[in-house]
Design a protein around this motif. Sequence first.
Motif, short mmCIF file in Angstrom:
data_model
loop_
_atom_site.label_atom_id
_atom_site.label_comp_id
_atom_site.label_asym_id
_atom_site.label_seq_id
_atom_site.Cartn_x
_atom_site.Cartn_y
_atom_site.Cartn_z
N PHE A 76 6.08 -0.42 -11.44
CA PHE A 76 5.28 -0.89 -10.31
C PHE A 76 4.29 -1.98 -10.70
N GLY A 77 4.20 -2.27 -12.00
CA GLY A 77 3.40 -3.41 -12.44
C GLY A 77 1.91 -3.18 -12.41
N LEU A 78 1.49 -1.94 -12.40
CA LEU A 78 0.08 -1.60 -12.27
C LEU A 78 -0.37 -0.82 -13.50
N GLY A 79 -1.64 -0.42 -13.50
CA GLY A 79 -2.11 0.50 -14.52
C GLY A 79 -1.56 1.90 -14.27
N ALA A 80 -1.86 2.80 -15.19
CA ALA A 80 -1.28 4.14 -15.10
C ALA A 80 -1.60 4.83 -13.78
N ASP A 81 -2.85 4.74 -13.31
CA ASP A 81 -3.21 5.40 -12.06
C ASP A 81 -2.49 4.79 -10.87
N GLY A 82 -2.44 3.46 -10.82
CA GLY A 82 -1.74 2.80 -9.72
C GLY A 82 -0.26 3.10 -9.73
N ASN A 83 0.34 3.14 -10.92
CA ASN A 83 1.75 3.50 -11.02
C ASN A 83 1.99 4.92 -10.51
N ALA A 84 1.08 5.83 -10.87
CA ALA A 84 1.22 7.20 -10.40
C ALA A 84 1.12 7.27 -8.88
N ASP A 85 0.15 6.56 -8.30
CA ASP A 85 0.00 6.56 -6.84
C ASP A 85 1.28 6.10 -6.15
N HIS A 86 1.88 5.04 -6.67
CA HIS A 86 3.07 4.49 -6.03
C HIS A 86 4.30 5.36 -6.29
N ALA A 87 4.37 5.95 -7.47
CA ALA A 87 5.49 6.86 -7.74
C ALA A 87 5.42 8.07 -6.81
N ILE A 88 4.22 8.59 -6.58
CA ILE A 88 4.05 9.72 -5.65
C ILE A 88 4.54 9.33 -4.27
N ALA A 89 4.15 8.14 -3.81
CA ALA A 89 4.58 7.69 -2.48
C ALA A 89 6.10 7.56 -2.40
N PHE A 90 6.72 7.05 -3.46
CA PHE A 90 8.18 6.89 -3.48
C PHE A 90 8.88 8.24 -3.43
N VAL A 91 8.41 9.18 -4.25
CA VAL A 91 9.01 10.53 -4.27
C VAL A 91 8.88 11.19 -2.90
N GLU A 92 7.70 11.09 -2.31
CA GLU A 92 7.47 11.74 -1.01
C GLU A 92 8.28 11.07 0.09
N GLY A 93 8.45 9.76 0.01
CA GLY A 93 9.27 9.07 1.00
C GLY A 93 10.72 9.51 0.93
N LEU A 94 11.26 9.64 -0.27
CA LEU A 94 12.62 10.15 -0.40
C LEU A 94 12.72 11.56 0.16
N ARG A 95 11.72 12.39 -0.15
CA ARG A 95 11.75 13.77 0.36
C ARG A 95 11.73 13.77 1.89
N ASP B 14 0.86 -1.18 0.00
CA ASP B 14 0.00 0.00 0.00
C ASP B 14 0.90 1.23 0.00
N THR B 15 0.35 2.35 -0.40
CA THR B 15 1.19 3.54 -0.62
C THR B 15 1.79 4.07 0.68
N ASP B 16 1.12 3.93 1.80
CA ASP B 16 1.71 4.39 3.07
C ASP B 16 2.95 3.58 3.43
N THR B 17 2.85 2.26 3.21
CA THR B 17 4.00 1.39 3.50
C THR B 17 5.15 1.71 2.56
N LEU B 18 4.83 1.95 1.28
CA LEU B 18 5.89 2.28 0.32
C LEU B 18 6.55 3.60 0.68
N ARG B 19 5.76 4.59 1.09
CA ARG B 19 6.37 5.87 1.47
C ARG B 19 7.33 5.69 2.64
N ALA B 20 6.92 4.93 3.64
CA ALA B 20 7.79 4.70 4.79
C ALA B 20 9.05 3.94 4.39
N SER B 21 8.90 2.97 3.49
CA SER B 21 10.06 2.21 3.02
C SER B 21 11.00 3.10 2.22
N ALA B 22 10.45 3.94 1.35
CA ALA B 22 11.29 4.84 0.56
C ALA B 22 12.02 5.83 1.46
N ALA B 23 11.39 6.25 2.55
CA ALA B 23 12.07 7.15 3.50
C ALA B 23 13.25 6.44 4.14
#
Length: 424
Positions: free
Chosen positions: A236-255, A188-197
């Motif tokens: 991310f292996g998803l459709g365009a919207d799902g890929n966008a959601d996960h990319a956003i989480a990854f970017v924000e986690g790095l930030r 899920d995107t919250d978990t991905l954001r924490a992992s990316a951080a």
Amino acid sequence: MAGVVMRRGANGVRMALVALLCLAVGVTLSGCVQAGSSAENDGSSSSAGVRPSQSEEAVTSPDHRDHTATAVPAPRDDSPDGKAKRAVAAMSLEERIGQLIMAPLFAGNDPSVLRQLIADRHVGSILLIGNWNDGVASVRAAADALQSYAPNGNRLLITADQEGGLVQHLQGPGFDAMPSATDQGLMDTDTLRASAAAWGTQLAQAGVNVDLAPVTDTVVGDRASNAPVGALDRDFGLGADGNADHAIAFVEGLRDANVAASIKHYPGLGAVSGNTDFTADGIVDSTTALDGPEIGAFSRVIREARPAMVMMSLATYQLIDAAHPAAFSSTIIDGHLRGDTGYDGVVTSDSLSATAVGGVPADQLGVRFVEAGGDLACIGDLSYVQPILDGLLAHARSDAAFAARATRAAERVMTLKYEMNLAG
């Protein structure tokens, strides 16, 4: 002058008397003129007498004097963009061009191989490439050495391809083994954001301040047939919207870890068969359109997560600009990415030493990229750095319009450095 006195009658007599008085007491001529003017004005506000000169008005008019004294200069722009503009204005052309280069340091090479490029040619960004397997401490030692070659007020952007799975260039003690992006897509995107951080914190500890990730491409069709992305599980292996959601989480986690992100490979490598790093075949996309969901995923990440960089693909997009690879397409960079989408951050290229653009003379690679609207030329082969630098500098010296483009590109790179506290 006599005619004027005769028409004035009594006023003329009064002026003459004042003039005689001035001469008698040794008053300067300018003082007499002022006194005469005052006497004249006392007699009639509609007099046709000669007005004082502009300089005399400036001396005698309190209103004019006050206006001059209280003139306020334009406020100083201390935003990152304002600081960057001043910094670039103070640079030589050679220093500006150096900010447009990302030079590679391969695992196993001593950082000193880049000393001359950083200290003398003003290269402002470095890519750590290859298999760095000795852990955080080893990478940090290299990063610190690289930074020691740069000016104190203009530190380096130090980047790495740290996506996960098969594309994780920094490994060993202190670096987690990152799952592939396709496995990250199952989080899920919250978990991905924490992992990316957490992954970003490890990069920061190693002295790396930009992650050239996440891949935001959407694979269409058979994954195994998509050599650059799907076959390597880099998306991310998803459709365009799902890929966008996960990319956003990854970017924000790095930030969250104070590490910048670069989404890639704009406008998408999900519909080609060839890997642009290694081939010039199978790299023409015949389906991606400006209003399609694949580009829409990038647009969402840009609007909602504000990544520091966007990396341009080296594929060609038939429905958008059939004549140029994306990295050399002003239609795609200046027209759509900057114009339609409104992105004004740093645009970097995929490696300009890649096989996909091998038919372009090395000294023209950077020129074509900057002419299209790009900023930071990523280079994966050290032997390409000098000719790309020389080509950019020669073209900027001979073409004022190109020099202005290069200056604006340097301003965008420096704006990012001010935002990241690497400059000033």
